[in-house]
Enzyme design. Structure first.
Site, PDB file in Angstrom:
ATOM      1  N   ILE A  84       0.871  -1.163   0.000  1.00  0.00           N
ATOM      2  CA  ILE A  84       0.000   0.000   0.000  1.00  0.00           C
ATOM      3  C   ILE A  84       0.913   1.220   0.000  1.00  0.00           C
ATOM      4  O   ILE A  84       2.080   1.129   0.385  1.00  0.00           O
ATOM      5  CB  ILE A  84      -0.992   0.025   1.198  1.00  0.00           C
ATOM      6  N   ASP A  85       0.386   2.331  -0.476  1.00  0.00           N
ATOM      7  CA  ASP A  85       1.192   3.554  -0.556  1.00  0.00           C
ATOM      8  C   ASP A  85       1.731   3.924   0.823  1.00  0.00           C
ATOM      9  O   ASP A  85       1.055   3.736   1.843  1.00  0.00           O
ATOM     10  CB  ASP A  85       0.357   4.728  -1.069  1.00  0.00           C
ATOM     11  N   LYS A  86       2.910   4.486   0.825  1.00  0.00           N
ATOM     12  CA  LYS A  86       3.501   5.015   2.043  1.00  0.00           C
ATOM     13  C   LYS A  86       2.491   5.972   2.689  1.00  0.00           C
ATOM     14  O   LYS A  86       1.841   6.749   2.004  1.00  0.00           O
ATOM     15  CB  LYS A  86       4.784   5.765   1.674  1.00  0.00           C
TER      16      LYS A  86
ATOM     17  N   THR B  94      -0.370   5.329   3.953  1.00  0.00           N
ATOM     18  CA  THR B  94      -1.758   4.878   3.911  1.00  0.00           C
ATOM     19  C   THR B  94      -1.942   3.948   5.095  1.00  0.00           C
ATOM     20  O   THR B  94      -1.128   3.066   5.329  1.00  0.00           O
ATOM     21  CB  THR B  94      -2.053   4.127   2.592  1.00  0.00           C
TER      22      THR B  94
END
Length: 186
Positions: free
Chosen positions: A5-7, A9
């Protein structure tokens, strides 16, 4: 790691305990059978749910960003409006594909960037007439308002259908609470 997952998030992430599990889970992701739901807060008023089906690839100039560009990889995001505020919308997004920054790029593309997004928003936008509490909350939210809320998959060994849910992170919950009191829709 099975997926990322995106940093910055918050929420759920799948990590396999062994190579066999990783292979099985990676295959499920490739077949698009993993169920992934994200909660997000974006700027603006989205009227209804829909689907964003736009290809994504690395931005040609800013290598930190991804962009909607011809020749990009297929990227599909389904979304539903969950709560409307005066200047913001709480949305639930379901990923059909899983591209880098997919939700952030797709919502910026349709004109509704995520609150706090340090990559796709140049600065914090505070609505005219915002209360001091709302202003401070928006300025103090130091990440994209994105939470990996639900994750469904087939257990690699038992073949049992599994659904995991993660409660909102404290900062996300605080943001929603402040929007409910300080930015009510009329």
């Amino acid at each position: 790691m099975v997926h990322r997952i995106d940093k910055d998030t918050s929420g759920l992430l799948v990590v396999a305990k062994n190579l066999e599990a990783q292979f099985s889970l990676s295959k499920q992701l490739a077949k698009k059978s993993v169920y992934r739901i994200y909660d997000l807060i974006c700027y603006g008023n989205i009227i209804a749910g829909g689907t964003i089906d736009e290809p994504i690839k690395r931005h040609p100039v800013d290598r930190v960003k991804m962009a909607i560009l011809p020749g990009g990889r297929d990227a599909v995001t389904h979304y539903n409006v969950k709560e409307r505020f005066q200047h913001f919308t709480r949305v639930q997004a379901q990923l059909e594909t899983g591209r880098t920054h997919q939700i952030r790029v797709h919502f910026t593309y349709i004109g509704f960037p995520l609150v706090g997004d340090p990559v796709y928003m140049s600065r914090v936008k505070v609505p005219a007439g915002a209360s001091e509490l709302l202003t401070d909350t928006l300025r103090g939210f130091k990440r994209q308002a994105l939470h990996a809320a639900k994750l469904g998959l087939i257990h690699p060994r038992t073949q049992e259908e599994m659904l995991f849910e993660a409660p909102w992170a404290d900062d996300f919950k605080t943001l929603v609470d402040v929007l409910r009191t300080e930015n009510k829709a009329y």
